[in-house]
Design a protein around this motif. Sequence first.
Motif, PDB file in Angstrom:
ATOM      1  N   LEU A 255       0.823  -1.210   0.000  1.00  0.00           N
ATOM      2  CA  LEU A 255       0.000   0.000   0.000  1.00  0.00           C
ATOM      3  C   LEU A 255       0.859   1.263   0.000  1.00  0.00           C
ATOM      4  O   LEU A 255       0.542   2.246  -0.676  1.00  0.00           O
ATOM      5  N   ASP A 258       2.152   2.245  -3.475  1.00  0.00           N
ATOM      6  CA  ASP A 258       1.144   2.450  -4.521  1.00  0.00           C
ATOM      7  C   ASP A 258       1.530   3.627  -5.421  1.00  0.00           C
ATOM      8  O   ASP A 258       2.097   4.629  -4.965  1.00  0.00           O
ATOM      9  N   TYR A 286      -6.407   3.927   2.961  1.00  0.00           N
ATOM     10  CA  TYR A 286      -6.139   3.894   1.525  1.00  0.00           C
ATOM     11  C   TYR A 286      -7.394   4.217   0.720  1.00  0.00           C
ATOM     12  O   TYR A 286      -7.340   4.924  -0.295  1.00  0.00           O
TER      13      TYR A 286
END
Length: 288
Positions: A255, A258, A286
């Motif tokens: 994450l 990203d 997120y």
Amino acid sequence: MNNDIFPCLWYDGDAKESAEFYCNIFDGKITADTPVVMNVDLFGQKLMLLNGGPQFKKNASVSFMVICETEDEVQRYWDQLMEGGMALMALDSYSWSKKYGWLKDKYDVTWQLFLGEKQSDQKIIPTLMFFHENNGKAMEAMELYTKTFPNSKIGNILKYGEGSEGHPITEPAENIQHAHFEIDTYSFFCMDNSYDHQFDFNEGISMVVMTDDQEQTDKYWNTLTSDGGRESMCGWLKDKYGFSWQIVPKRLIKLMSDADQEKAGKVVQAMMKMQKIVIQDLEDAYNS
């Protein structure tokens, strides 16, 4: 080689310089290069170098044993690591190794260079020294660590009462002079020591454990913080012996990496507020 478990070395701005130094000596390669985190691959093993600031200094409570196959190899590493460093035990012939030396390099990392046979395909082995209030607890610590992690075992153990030929016995006979153990197939050495060193375990050297899911994260976190351990921030903790661990879900790294920097930034902000990492809270940040 298990690269879900690896050491993290703390630096104050010179992680990249250090990474280049080690890669040059050990024919390694840099696998991640950011202002905060450098990852290097040495002999197929991952090491993380973290520019964390001036708070913590590395010390010899955790050293790195390098298993060498020839005397020339020992000498070559010794000569290069000693550049700006200092010897802690002279490079010489000892009862346990025909060519061995212990040194601190210019980045305060301590290395034991050992001519001998590898017990696994792992060439660099973190070595934990239990002293002060931990002296005599190396066996207990190995039992805790090997019960906590899967695919773990305690290997060869040499106690001071069994292996002190030619040396005055200054340690209790039952204390561990040298022992090998594995957690999830990753090798460590450990020893007890009664010398009054002016340092102890700290965050300067920690072990990172990458976890597959929340259940695994919770298990490691809860076990290692119990019975005198302490929670810290951002996935860091200290176990009952004061040794530092980072319990890091693999999902966090995904994450944070990203391509959408705004989303990745939200994940980082959420993580910064956590002690134990909670994957669902990261997912919520997120997707917010």
